[in-house]
Design a protein around this motif. Structure first.
Motif, PDB file in Angstrom:
ATOM      1  N   GLY A   1      53.888  48.190 -11.270  1.00 37.71           N
ATOM      2  CA  GLY A   1      52.473  48.051 -11.578  1.00 37.71           C
ATOM      3  C   GLY A   1      51.645  49.268 -11.229  1.00 37.71           C
ATOM      4  O   GLY A   1      50.430  49.296 -11.469  1.00 37.71           O
ATOM      5  N   HIS A   2      52.267  50.303 -10.683  1.00 45.23           N
ATOM      6  CA  HIS A   2      51.563  51.488 -10.207  1.00 45.23           C
ATOM      7  C   HIS A   2      52.211  52.770 -10.755  1.00 45.23           C
ATOM      8  O   HIS A   2      53.387  52.782 -11.096  1.00 45.23           O
TER       9      HIS A   2
ATOM     10  N   ASP B   1      56.774  38.619 -11.224  1.00 45.44           N
ATOM     11  CA  ASP B   1      56.412  38.323  -9.847  1.00 45.44           C
ATOM     12  C   ASP B   1      55.936  39.609  -9.173  1.00 45.44           C
ATOM     13  O   ASP B   1      56.690  40.577  -9.066  1.00 45.44           O
ATOM     14  N   TYR B   2      54.682  39.618  -8.727  1.00 40.48           N
ATOM     15  CA  TYR B   2      54.125  40.792  -8.045  1.00 40.48           C
ATOM     16  C   TYR B   2      53.881  40.526  -6.555  1.00 40.48           C
ATOM     17  O   TYR B   2      53.039  41.168  -5.932  1.00 40.48           O
TER      18      TYR B   2
ATOM     19  N   GLY C   1      48.293  48.038 -18.982  1.00 37.23           N
ATOM     20  CA  GLY C   1      48.950  47.049 -18.140  1.00 37.23           C
ATOM     21  C   GLY C   1      48.793  47.256 -16.647  1.00 37.23           C
ATOM     22  O   GLY C   1      49.161  46.377 -15.861  1.00 37.23           O
ATOM     23  N   ALA C   2      48.236  48.406 -16.231  1.00 41.23           N
ATOM     24  CA  ALA C   2      48.208  48.733 -14.805  1.00 41.23           C
ATOM     25  C   ALA C   2      47.251  47.837 -14.018  1.00 41.23           C
ATOM     26  O   ALA C   2      47.624  47.291 -12.972  1.00 41.23           O
ATOM     27  N   TRP C   3      46.033  47.694 -14.487  1.00 37.67           N
ATOM     28  CA  TRP C   3      45.044  46.973 -13.693  1.00 37.67           C
ATOM     29  C   TRP C   3      45.387  45.486 -13.547  1.00 37.67           C
ATOM     30  O   TRP C   3      45.320  44.945 -12.433  1.00 37.67           O
ATOM     31  N   PRO C   4      45.789  44.786 -14.616  1.00 34.64           N
ATOM     32  CA  PRO C   4      46.212  43.396 -14.423  1.00 34.64           C
ATOM     33  C   PRO C   4      47.370  43.269 -13.438  1.00 34.64           C
ATOM     34  O   PRO C   4      47.406  42.324 -12.641  1.00 34.64           O
ATOM     35  N   ALA C   5      48.296  44.223 -13.472  1.00 37.65           N
ATOM     36  CA  ALA C   5      49.421  44.186 -12.541  1.00 37.65           C
ATOM     37  C   ALA C   5      48.948  44.404 -11.111  1.00 37.65           C
ATOM     38  O   ALA C   5      49.375  43.709 -10.185  1.00 37.65           O
TER      39      ALA C   5
END
Length: 204
Positions: free
Chosen positions: A63-64, A76-77, A183-187
């Motif tokens: 996610g980063h 799963d985060y 997709g980065a910010w939602p993650a």
């Protein structure tokens, strides 16, 4: 290869993890894990003094940065999942056993790796680490609940650095750019929601 370079590895579940690697391969290994909203570039100011003596690996968490940013609806985060992904990447990169250095959320991830995969951890360096208590900054939660961009990046970096002179425009713009990647910010919001559910740390 001691020359600083980036490598991307593919995990068993198909996700990709990016890492910056530098330093002599046979020397003591150190793995760096950034905090919420950061990336391996978080460590640029310290790596220059270490790469001559150590084999350093700075990982982009899921996610980063340049790592996979899968849909939170199907990914799963949680801290446990981030730790599992980072540990698998360390194995694929042959970056361990190592001293793990974690900042903020990265500290909680490093602690989880030590619990789940003690064989790859020879030491821990925890910098303003999450996972050592229940409290969490309301300002951090507010920023993570908002929209990505320059203002949010500046606010986050202002929380992360004691010395505000270190919150430079280049760093702000770089973090804003990574937040705005597809997709980065939602993650990253999913990471925050999992780690700080109910307005307190759920990883202590």
């Amino acid at each position: 290869d001691p020359t600083p370079h980036e490598e991307t590895v593919t995990l068993a579940d198909g996700r990709t993890i990016n890492a910056l690697i530098a330093g002599p391969g046979r020397n003591q290994k150190i793995v760096f894990i950034h905090g919420l909203g950061g990336s391996q570039s978080t460590w640029q100011v310290v790596l220059g003094d270490l790469v001559e003596k150590y084999r350093v690996t700075a990982i982009d968490l899921p996610g980063h940065g340049a790592s996979d940013k899968s849909d939170p609806a199907t990914t799963d985060y949680s801290i446990e999942s981030l730790a599992a992904a980072a540990a698998e990447a360390v194995g694929l990169l042959k970056a361990g056993p190592a001293i793990f250095a974690g900042h903020s959320l990265g500290g909680a991830v490093a602690l989880q790796i030590a619990l789940d995969n003690p064989g790859i951890v020879t030491g821990l360096v925890l910098i303003n680490s999450s996972g050592l208590g229940d409290e969490i900054s309301p300002e951090l939660l507010s920023l993570m609940a908002g929209a990505p961009g320059v203002d949010t990046a500046r606010g986050l970096l202002g929380l992360f650095y004691e010395d505000q002179k270190l919150v430079v425009q280049r760093g702000v713009e770089e973090m804003a750019a990574t937040q705005s990647a597809e997709g980065a910010w939602p993650a990253q919001q999913a990471v925050s929601n999992a780690a700080f559910a109910g307005g307190s740390q759920s990883i202590s």
